[in-house]
Design a protein around this motif. Structure first.
Motif, PDB file in Angstrom:
ATOM      1  N   UNK A  17      -6.264   4.247  -5.537  1.00 37.74           N
ATOM      2  CA  UNK A  17      -7.243   3.392  -5.063  1.00 37.74           C
ATOM      3  C   UNK A  17      -6.678   2.121  -4.453  1.00 37.74           C
ATOM      4  N   UNK A  18      -5.869   1.572  -4.942  1.00 40.74           N
ATOM      5  CA  UNK A  18      -5.245   0.237  -4.381  1.00 40.74           C
ATOM      6  C   UNK A  18      -4.359   0.507  -3.196  1.00 40.74           C
ATOM      7  N   UNK A  19      -3.616   2.003  -3.028  1.00 40.84           N
ATOM      8  CA  UNK A  19      -2.850   2.368  -2.049  1.00 40.84           C
ATOM      9  C   UNK A  19      -3.957   2.356  -0.739  1.00 40.84           C
ATOM     10  N   UNK A  20      -5.023   2.891  -1.109  1.00 46.39           N
ATOM     11  CA  UNK A  20      -6.029   2.967   0.084  1.00 46.39           C
ATOM     12  C   UNK A  20      -6.588   1.744   0.600  1.00 46.39           C
ATOM     13  N   UNK A  21      -6.884   0.794  -0.280  1.00 45.57           N
ATOM     14  CA  UNK A  21      -7.490  -0.563   0.051  1.00 45.57           C
ATOM     15  C   UNK A  21      -6.509  -1.225   0.810  1.00 45.57           C
ATOM     16  N   UNK A  22      -5.270  -1.438   0.149  1.00 45.43           N
ATOM     17  CA  UNK A  22      -3.955  -2.212   0.761  1.00 45.43           C
ATOM     18  C   UNK A  22      -3.730  -1.624   2.323  1.00 45.43           C
ATOM     19  N   UNK A  23      -3.437  -0.401   2.465  1.00 42.64           N
ATOM     20  CA  UNK A  23      -3.171  -0.098   3.717  1.00 42.64           C
ATOM     21  C   UNK A  23      -4.431  -0.063   4.685  1.00 42.64           C
ATOM     22  N   UNK A  24      -5.669   0.220   4.215  1.00 41.95           N
ATOM     23  CA  UNK A  24      -6.871  -0.372   5.107  1.00 41.95           C
ATOM     24  C   UNK A  24      -6.796  -1.753   5.523  1.00 41.95           C
ATOM     25  N   UNK A  25      -6.408  -2.824   4.558  1.00 40.28           N
ATOM     26  CA  UNK A  25      -6.566  -3.976   4.902  1.00 40.28           C
ATOM     27  C   UNK A  25      -5.561  -4.424   5.845  1.00 40.28           C
ATOM     28  N   UNK A  26      -4.347  -3.620   5.963  1.00 43.32           N
ATOM     29  CA  UNK A  26      -3.177  -4.124   6.822  1.00 43.32           C
ATOM     30  C   UNK A  26      -3.578  -3.556   8.179  1.00 43.32           C
ATOM     31  N   UNK A  27      -4.423  -2.730   8.726  1.00 41.77           N
ATOM     32  CA  UNK A  27      -4.526  -2.166   9.828  1.00 41.77           C
ATOM     33  C   UNK A  27      -4.765  -3.194  10.902  1.00 41.77           C
ATOM     34  N   UNK A  28      -5.104  -4.239  10.473  1.00 47.40           N
ATOM     35  CA  UNK A  28      -5.370  -5.407  11.599  1.00 47.40           C
ATOM     36  C   UNK A  28      -4.123  -5.677  12.117  1.00 47.40           C
ATOM     37  N   UNK A  29      -3.000  -5.466  11.728  1.00 45.64           N
ATOM     38  CA  UNK A  29      -1.800  -5.320  12.104  1.00 45.64           C
ATOM     39  C   UNK A  29      -1.512  -4.665  13.644  1.00 45.64           C
ATOM     40  N   UNK A  30      -2.237  -3.777  13.794  1.00 43.27           N
ATOM     41  CA  UNK A  30      -2.173  -2.778  14.776  1.00 43.27           C
ATOM     42  C   UNK A  30      -3.297  -3.226  15.888  1.00 43.27           C
ATOM     43  N   UNK A  31      -3.887  -4.382  15.752  1.00 46.40           N
ATOM     44  CA  UNK A  31      -4.747  -4.963  16.869  1.00 46.40           C
ATOM     45  C   UNK A  31      -4.595  -4.836  18.173  1.00 46.40           C
ATOM     46  N   UNK A  56       0.773  -1.252  -0.222  1.00 49.75           N
ATOM     47  CA  UNK A  56      -0.043  -0.055   0.075  1.00 49.75           C
ATOM     48  C   UNK A  56       0.783   1.378  -0.074  1.00 49.75           C
ATOM     49  N   UNK A  57       1.894   1.270   0.889  1.00 49.11           N
ATOM     50  CA  UNK A  57       2.636   2.463   0.903  1.00 49.11           C
ATOM     51  C   UNK A  57       3.428   2.426  -0.649  1.00 49.11           C
ATOM     52  N   UNK A  58       4.124   1.477  -1.072  1.00 49.25           N
ATOM     53  CA  UNK A  58       4.660   1.436  -2.454  1.00 49.25           C
ATOM     54  C   UNK A  58       3.827   2.322  -3.238  1.00 49.25           C
ATOM     55  N   UNK A  59       2.423   1.761  -3.294  1.00 48.06           N
ATOM     56  CA  UNK A  59       1.630   2.225  -4.586  1.00 48.06           C
ATOM     57  C   UNK A  59       1.122   3.621  -4.162  1.00 48.06           C
TER      58      UNK A  59
END
Length: 227
Positions: free
Chosen positions: A213-227, A85-88
């Motif tokens: 759009x992909x950056x937004x989706x991918x970063x959003x999907x990765x937020x579970x990392x900070x659970x 996500x950051x790369x995109x």
């Protein structure tokens, strides 16, 4: 986890691969060559084969890790999605800054002027390269395949999920090929020419929108990392 939630989670990546403008231009030009169906099949074989091998390998490796440590595998998938996500996001800014001035046509990709004259073996390799040797597509494949492999599906269900992903990612390659095979090259040529002209004129804009759009989706999907 069940099959369809996993498929739903990776469909955005599949659609982003399918909507990559350069491969779309390539398949259109291939289908405008002297032997469109044969050439199209060669390009599609390389594209689908490369995606299938890459997705299968990454999913298998992730599943192997997940069997030993499910939490580590899940965190790894989240990290991959965050990095992608950051790369995109960075690439979206880069492409936006490199956009042509108003009225100036974007540069043509080098492969565009050669692909219509390639032999079948070269088209297979070009299809494989278009699928994976791409700064955008390869991270998407790794991200989606690692998600599929780490989802804890049964082996047969994992294969089905991977197959659906590959087919969805190949939609814009296989659909024009099928249309030309059914309608015939002569009837398809005007439509293909219009698509080619539009894609080449809007290459940069399509890429920027997809990446954002992909950056937004991918970063959003990765937020579970900070659970």
């Amino acid at each position: 986890m069940r099959l369809w939630p996993v498929v739903g989670a990776v469909l955005p990546q599949a659609m982003a691969i399918a909507l990559s403008p350069v491969p779309m231009v390539c398949i259109v030009l291939v289908l405008m060559s002297r032997r469109p169906v044969r050439a199209g099949l060669s390009f599609a074989a390389g594209w689908v084969g490369a995606l299938a091998i890459a997705v299968g390998l990454v999913a298998w490796l992730t599943d192997t890790v997940a069997e030993k440590n499910a939490d580590a595998a899940r965190d790894g998938v989240d990290l991959i999605q965050l990095a992608v996500g950051v790369l995109f996001a960075v690439l979206a800014v880069r492409y936006w800054r490199k956009r042509p001035e108003p009225g100036v046509p974007p540069p043509r990709p080098a492969v565009v002027d050669r692909i219509a004259t390639m032999a079948a073996p070269a088209l297979v390799l070009t299809g494989a390269a278009a699928a994976l040797a791409n700064l955008k597509n390869l991270p998407l494949v790794v991200s989606a395949a690692s998600y599929i492999g780490g989802a804890g599906l049964a082996p047969g269900t994992t294969v089905v999920a991977a197959a659906i992903f590959v087919l969805a990612a190949s939609a814009t390659v296989l659909t024009p090929l099928l249309a030309v095979a059914i309608m015939g090259p002569d009837r398809s040529a005007p439509t293909l020419k219009s698509i080619e002209t539009w894609l080449l004129a809007n290459l940069n804009t399509i890429t920027v929108i997809l990446l954002a759009v992909l950056a937004t989706v991918m970063i959003g999907n990765s937020l579970d990392l900070f659970r």
